[in-house]
Design a protein around this motif. Structure first.
Motif, PDB file in Angstrom:
ATOM      1  N   LEU A 115      30.713 -52.501  36.035  1.00 28.07           N
ATOM      2  CA  LEU A 115      32.103 -52.476  36.484  1.00 28.07           C
ATOM      3  C   LEU A 115      32.124 -53.086  37.877  1.00 28.07           C
ATOM      4  N   GLU A 116      33.084 -53.970  38.117  1.00 27.06           N
ATOM      5  CA  GLU A 116      33.149 -54.619  39.415  1.00 27.06           C
ATOM      6  C   GLU A 116      34.560 -54.598  39.954  1.00 27.06           C
ATOM      7  N   LEU A 117      34.658 -54.797  41.255  1.00 30.37           N
ATOM      8  CA  LEU A 117      35.951 -54.814  41.925  1.00 30.37           C
ATOM      9  C   LEU A 117      35.803 -55.545  43.251  1.00 30.37           C
ATOM     10  N   ASN A 118      36.933 -55.901  43.823  1.00 33.86           N
ATOM     11  CA  ASN A 118      37.003 -56.416  45.185  1.00 33.86           C
ATOM     12  C   ASN A 118      37.906 -55.490  45.973  1.00 33.86           C
ATOM     13  N   VAL A 119      37.525 -55.233  47.209  1.00 37.29           N
ATOM     14  CA  VAL A 119      38.310 -54.366  48.078  1.00 37.29           C
ATOM     15  C   VAL A 119      38.323 -54.997  49.467  1.00 37.29           C
ATOM     16  N   TRP A 120      39.446 -54.909  50.155  1.00 36.41           N
ATOM     17  CA  TRP A 120      39.531 -55.462  51.500  1.00 36.41           C
ATOM     18  C   TRP A 120      38.461 -54.826  52.372  1.00 36.41           C
ATOM     19  N   SER A 121      37.836 -55.613  53.213  1.00 36.98           N
ATOM     20  CA  SER A 121      36.729 -55.116  54.038  1.00 36.98           C
ATOM     21  C   SER A 121      37.178 -54.048  55.035  1.00 36.98           C
ATOM     22  N   ASP A 122      38.459 -53.996  55.373  1.00 34.60           N
ATOM     23  CA  ASP A 122      38.938 -52.969  56.296  1.00 34.60           C
ATOM     24  C   ASP A 122      39.544 -51.756  55.575  1.00 34.60           C
ATOM     25  N   ASN A 123      39.416 -51.698  54.269  1.00 37.21           N
ATOM     26  CA  ASN A 123      39.930 -50.563  53.502  1.00 37.21           C
ATOM     27  C   ASN A 123      38.792 -49.557  53.285  1.00 37.21           C
ATOM     28  N   THR A 124      38.394 -48.922  54.365  1.00 34.89           N
ATOM     29  CA  THR A 124      37.242 -48.013  54.334  1.00 34.89           C
ATOM     30  C   THR A 124      37.481 -46.796  53.441  1.00 34.89           C
ATOM     31  N   ARG A 125      38.713 -46.363  53.371  1.00 25.65           N
ATOM     32  CA  ARG A 125      39.032 -45.208  52.522  1.00 25.65           C
ATOM     33  C   ARG A 125      38.755 -45.524  51.044  1.00 25.65           C
ATOM     34  N   ALA A 126      39.186 -46.698  50.589  1.00 22.71           N
ATOM     35  CA  ALA A 126      38.945 -47.092  49.199  1.00 22.71           C
ATOM     36  C   ALA A 126      37.453 -47.302  48.948  1.00 22.71           C
ATOM     37  N   PHE A 135      29.639 -47.026  42.983  1.00 23.74           N
ATOM     38  CA  PHE A 135      29.763 -48.449  43.270  1.00 23.74           C
ATOM     39  C   PHE A 135      28.955 -48.777  44.522  1.00 23.74           C
ATOM     40  N   GLU A 136      28.353 -49.944  44.506  1.00 22.85           N
ATOM     41  CA  GLU A 136      27.591 -50.411  45.660  1.00 22.85           C
ATOM     42  C   GLU A 136      28.155 -51.738  46.138  1.00 22.85           C
ATOM     43  N   ARG A 137      28.013 -51.986  47.420  1.00 27.12           N
ATOM     44  CA  ARG A 137      28.478 -53.240  48.004  1.00 27.12           C
ATOM     45  C   ARG A 137      27.499 -54.356  47.642  1.00 27.12           C
ATOM     46  N   GLU A 138      28.039 -55.470  47.179  1.00 25.34           N
ATOM     47  CA  GLU A 138      27.192 -56.592  46.773  1.00 25.34           C
ATOM     48  C   GLU A 138      27.344 -57.812  47.677  1.00 25.34           C
ATOM     49  N   GLY A 139      28.418 -57.922  48.400  1.00 25.68           N
ATOM     50  CA  GLY A 139      28.606 -59.066  49.272  1.00 25.68           C
ATOM     51  C   GLY A 139      30.006 -59.120  49.833  1.00 25.68           C
ATOM     52  N   VAL A 140      30.203 -60.059  50.735  1.00 23.89           N
ATOM     53  CA  VAL A 140      31.494 -60.227  51.400  1.00 23.89           C
ATOM     54  C   VAL A 140      32.037 -61.614  51.082  1.00 23.89           C
ATOM     55  N   PHE A 141      33.298 -61.665  50.689  1.00 24.09           N
ATOM     56  CA  PHE A 141      34.019 -62.927  50.535  1.00 24.09           C
ATOM     57  C   PHE A 141      34.801 -63.128  51.827  1.00 24.09           C
ATOM     58  N   SER A 154      37.049 -59.756  51.851  1.00 21.96           N
ATOM     59  CA  SER A 154      36.976 -58.830  50.731  1.00 21.96           C
ATOM     60  C   SER A 154      35.506 -58.501  50.475  1.00 21.96           C
ATOM     61  N   VAL A 155      35.261 -57.266  50.073  1.00 17.41           N
ATOM     62  CA  VAL A 155      33.916 -56.822  49.732  1.00 17.41           C
ATOM     63  C   VAL A 155      33.807 -56.720  48.210  1.00 17.41           C
ATOM     64  N   ALA A 156      32.799 -57.373  47.646  1.00 15.97           N
ATOM     65  CA  ALA A 156      32.504 -57.249  46.215  1.00 15.97           C
ATOM     66  C   ALA A 156      31.682 -55.976  46.020  1.00 15.97           C
ATOM     67  N   MET A 157      32.122 -55.153  45.092  1.00 13.37           N
ATOM     68  CA  MET A 157      31.401 -53.917  44.778  1.00 13.37           C
ATOM     69  C   MET A 157      31.205 -53.857  43.269  1.00 13.37           C
ATOM     70  N   ALA A 158      30.121 -53.203  42.856  1.00 16.83           N
ATOM     71  CA  ALA A 158      29.867 -53.038  41.427  1.00 16.83           C
ATOM     72  C   ALA A 158      29.139 -51.734  41.177  1.00 16.83           C
ATOM     73  N   ARG A 159      29.337 -51.228  39.974  1.00 19.24           N
ATOM     74  CA  ARG A 159      28.637 -50.041  39.474  1.00 19.24           C
ATOM     75  C   ARG A 159      27.894 -50.471  38.232  1.00 19.24           C
ATOM     76  N   LEU A 160      26.573 -50.281  38.229  1.00 17.20           N
ATOM     77  CA  LEU A 160      25.757 -50.633  37.079  1.00 17.20           C
ATOM     78  C   LEU A 160      25.345 -49.376  36.348  1.00 17.20           C
ATOM     79  N   ARG A 161      25.368 -49.436  35.026  1.00 15.24           N
ATOM     80  CA  ARG A 161      24.936 -48.311  34.193  1.00 15.24           C
ATOM     81  C   ARG A 161      23.811 -48.817  33.319  1.00 15.24           C
ATOM     82  N   PHE A 162      22.681 -48.148  33.383  1.00 13.78           N
ATOM     83  CA  PHE A 162      21.511 -48.575  32.608  1.00 13.78           C
ATOM     84  C   PHE A 162      21.265 -47.693  31.417  1.00 13.78           C
TER      85      PHE A 162
END
Length: 162
Positions: A115-126, A135-141, A154-162
């Motif tokens: 599962l992936e998402l993008n969130v504004w880098s200043d949206n610390t609450r989200a 979810f873990e941070r994967e990079g910055v756009f 924007s920060v790219a975040m993803a949750r991986l399920r194995f």
């Protein structure tokens, strides 16, 4: 969180969703444009295909909205999410309830591994909410999009399920 009902979005929810997505904080936290009419939202909602659309309801009012878009073909193992909560109801657990329901669908019914998402880098609450759900941070756009008179990262975040 017990007073929050999570259910599938219905056409009758669109007036409340339009209201919540026109709230200043909700707009700030999404890629949505402000001042979108009910008619425009209804048209957009009717064009969505097999995506999962959920709402959070308190006392009969739709106060949150979340979507899970499943990818196709070689990315069929993955999906992206987006969500927003009405400004007046922020901090009452609707975001957690919506995110939990999306993850439950992704894991238990769609067998999604990513599962992936993008969130504004200043949206610390989200970001804190997403991290609580794995979810873990994967990079910055950098300069990802124009928001409120300036380019925002924007920060790219993803949750991986194995």
């Amino acid at each position: 969180m017990s007073d929050i009902l999570i259910r599938a979005r219905e056409p009758t929810d669109m007036a409340d969703i339009t209201e919540l997505l026109n709230q200043p904080r909700a707009i700030w936290g999404t890629l949505q444009m402000p001042f979108v009419s009910l008619e425009a939202r209804q048209k957009r909602a009717s064009a969505t295909g097999g995506d999962l659309h959920l709402v959070a309801v308190i006392d009969g009012k739709t106060i949150g909205s979340a979507t899970l878009n499943r990818f196709e073909n070689r990315r069929a193992h993955a999906g992206s999410i987006g969500m927003a909560v009405h400004d007046a109801y922020a901090g009452r657990g609707a975001g957690s309830a919506l995110l939990g329901a999306l993850i439950g669908q992704a894991d238990n019914w769609l067998n999604l591994k990513r599962l992936e998402l993008n969130v504004w880098s200043d949206n610390t609450r989200a970001m804190a909410l997403y991290e609580r759900f794995g979810f873990e941070r994967e990079g910055v756009f950098r300069n990802y999009a124009w928001r409120d008179g300036a380019y925002a990262d924007s920060v790219a975040m993803a949750r991986l399920r194995f």
